[in-house]
Scaffold this active site. Structure first.
Site, PDB file in Angstrom:
ATOM      1  N   ARG A  53       0.848  -1.197   0.000  1.00  0.00           N
ATOM      2  CA  ARG A  53       0.000   0.000   0.000  1.00  0.00           C
ATOM      3  C   ARG A  53       0.883   1.247   0.000  1.00  0.00           C
ATOM      4  O   ARG A  53       0.615   2.243  -0.662  1.00  0.00           O
ATOM      5  CB  ARG A  53      -0.943   0.010   1.226  1.00  0.00           C
ATOM      6  N   TYR A 106     -16.730  16.580 -14.599  1.00  0.00           N
ATOM      7  CA  TYR A 106     -17.232  15.202 -14.588  1.00  0.00           C
ATOM      8  C   TYR A 106     -18.273  15.052 -13.460  1.00  0.00           C
ATOM      9  O   TYR A 106     -18.067  15.546 -12.351  1.00  0.00           O
ATOM     10  CB  TYR A 106     -16.049  14.249 -14.395  1.00  0.00           C
ATOM     11  N   ASP A 178      -7.819  18.747 -13.991  1.00  0.00           N
ATOM     12  CA  ASP A 178      -8.155  17.384 -14.381  1.00  0.00           C
ATOM     13  C   ASP A 178      -7.865  17.269 -15.885  1.00  0.00           C
ATOM     14  O   ASP A 178      -8.568  17.850 -16.709  1.00  0.00           O
ATOM     15  CB  ASP A 178      -9.636  17.103 -14.074  1.00  0.00           C
ATOM     16  N   LYS A 203      -9.024   6.122 -18.483  1.00  0.00           N
ATOM     17  CA  LYS A 203      -9.409   6.604 -19.809  1.00  0.00           C
ATOM     18  C   LYS A 203      -8.224   6.466 -20.780  1.00  0.00           C
ATOM     19  O   LYS A 203      -7.739   5.382 -21.007  1.00  0.00           O
ATOM     20  CB  LYS A 203      -9.934   8.029 -19.691  1.00  0.00           C
TER      21      LYS A 203
HETATM   22  C1  LIG Z   1     -12.784  13.861 -16.400  1.00  0.00           C
HETATM   23  C2  LIG Z   1     -12.893  12.768 -15.387  1.00  0.00           C
HETATM   24  N1  LIG Z   1     -12.298  12.930 -14.198  1.00  0.00           N
HETATM   25  C3  LIG Z   1     -12.369  11.970 -13.250  1.00  0.00           C
HETATM   26  C4  LIG Z   1     -13.064  10.803 -13.453  1.00  0.00           C
HETATM   27  C5  LIG Z   1     -13.153   9.770 -12.355  1.00  0.00           C
HETATM   28  O1  LIG Z   1     -12.304   8.705 -12.630  1.00  0.00           O
HETATM   29  P1  LIG Z   1     -12.569   7.169 -12.214  1.00  0.00           P
HETATM   30  O2  LIG Z   1     -13.805   6.719 -12.913  1.00  0.00           O
HETATM   31  O3  LIG Z   1     -11.326   6.485 -12.656  1.00  0.00           O
HETATM   32  O4  LIG Z   1     -12.748   7.169 -10.731  1.00  0.00           O
HETATM   33  C6  LIG Z   1     -13.680  10.589 -14.687  1.00  0.00           C
HETATM   34  C7  LIG Z   1     -14.423   9.329 -14.941  1.00  0.00           C
HETATM   35  O5  LIG Z   1     -15.188   9.235 -15.885  1.00  0.00           O
HETATM   36  C8  LIG Z   1     -13.593  11.591 -15.685  1.00  0.00           C
HETATM   37  O6  LIG Z   1     -14.183  11.456 -16.886  1.00  0.00           O
END
Ligand SMILES: Cc1ncc(COP(=O)(O)O)c(C=O)c1O
Length: 394
Positions: A53, A106, A178, A203
């Protein structure tokens, strides 16, 4: 950044950074160190790892490579993008603090800030980040950070990264970007002065829709210690196999992104000229209101397209159901093409009136354009649009 990587190109760094052949065996590929614990020579004396971890060599390779690709000093990996977000939030903010967040982020980010972090005592304002003056006016004495996403999800709005990082610096705020939609291949926020980059590696970075993960990349040492401490203390860390799969995907990020961008551009142009399409939203099209900003801060325009289908919800449903190669599924950034309906799927957790205000209408469909042959993708879109058009005419 690793000094030996500084003069190398992106595609080379993705394949080689922190991935030297294994010293002991010569294995060319970084092994999956599938172990929870590590032998110690003497109590407290070990080779840099004591428990998986806290740290694991497969994860270290991924963290180092990601840091180099973003042009940062440190990478930290997590079990998901939201694991990265929650760890960052717990580490940097306390009750009474105020965060300015883009209004088009998101849905899961919105849900965490609104439903989990707000009750925890942290103030959050979701505002349109396109206008610098609005952001300036939202800054309060207790504001600690600006959180932005660009291009945003699902409306592909852009935020001026350089302007936002400068504003944050001027007011002593932490700037967090992000970068999931763009990936470091298309856009590197740290060089514009952003402090922390966040990724859902699920992604484009993983790229094959087979592993969930998240990451933070830090410009310098400022937040390293507190984030490493919370990474270990909160425990949202990836296991060795997840780290390895992500690292394997990352190796081909450059070639994949090139193909995603070329396919998306061709489809965006094709759909924009189609009579059954009301609007195509794609940063690479001159019709995108922030096309010039996209040219300035992105190397190419990405694999995501949002499209408003003429004929409302029913026509959109018919369009999505008629597609044969685009799978109806959430998520994005994989080699295979996906289609989803933001109002009914990824953004369903947002209140309908907030959604409507954001422009997430019932005829809005989001495409994650994969790297299949463009001729097949175009034919698939064309036949699905014809079916939607037939319905719209009835
Ligand atoms: C732009 C964006 N940020 C964060 C996340 C969250 O990521 P995760 O699904 O890996 O927890 C997503 C998920 O779709 C996303 O599209």
């Amino acid at each position: 950044m690793d000094k030996t990587m500084r003069d190398l190109q992106f595609a080379t760094v993705a394949i080689h950074s922190h991935q030297e052949p294994d010293e002991k065996t010569g294995a060319v590929i970084t092994p999956i160190y599938q172990t929870t614990t590590f032998a110690q020579e003497d109590a407290g004396k070990h080779k840099g790892y004591d428990y998986s971890r806290s740290g694991n060599p497969t994860r270290t390779a991924l963290e180092g490579c990601l840091a180099d690709l973003e042009g940062g000093e440190h990478g930290l990996c997590f079990a998901s993008g939201l694991g990265a977000l929650t760890t960052l939030s717990m580490a940097l903010f306390k009750p009474g603090d105020h965060i300015i967040c883009g209004d088009d982020v998101y849905g899961g980010t919105y849900r965490f800030f609104d439903k989990v972090f707000r009750p925890f005592g942290v103030e959050i304002d979701f505002i349109e980040l396109a206008d610098l003056q609005t952001v300036r006016q939202a800054i309060k004495p207790n504001t600690k950070a600006i959180f932005l996403e660009t291009p945003t999800n699902p409306l592909l709005k852009l935020v001026d990264i350089e302007a936002m990082a400068a504003l944050a610096k001027e007011h002593n705020l932490i700037s967090i970007l992000d970068n999931t939609f763009a990936s470091p291949y298309l856009q590197q926020g740290l060089k514009y002065g952003i402090d922390i980059i966040l990724h859902s590696t699920t992604k484009y970075i993983g790229g094959h829709s087979d592993v969930v993960g998240g990451a933070l990349v830090l410009r310098d040492d400022t937040y390293r210690q507190v984030l490493r401490f919370h990474q270990n203390s909160l425990g949202a860390t990836p296991d060795p196999f997840a780290s390895w799969l992500t690292l394997r995907g990352l190796k081909t990020l450059a070639v994949r992104m090139k193909a995603h961008c070329a396919n998306a551009m061709a489809l965006a142009e094709f759909m924009e000229s189609h009579p059954n399409v009301e609007q195509v939203v794609y940063p690479g099209l001159p019709s995108h209101p922030q096309h010039q900003l996209a040219r300035k801060q992105m190397n190419d325009f990405g694999g995501m397209i949002s499209v408003r289908i003429r004929g409302g919800l029913d026509a959109s449903r018919t369009f999505m159901k008629s597609l044969k190669l685009f799978t109806l599924a959430e998520s994005l950034g994989g080699i295979e093409s996906l289609v989803e309906h933001p109002a009914l799927m990824t953004h369903a957790s947002i209140e309908p009136e907030v959604r409507a205000g954001l422009g997430i209408t019932d005829n809005l469909v989001r495409l994650s354009v994969g790297i299949e042959d463009i001729r097949d993708l175009k034919a698939d879109i064309a036949q699905a649009l014809e079916k939607a058009a037939a319905l719209a005419k009835v």
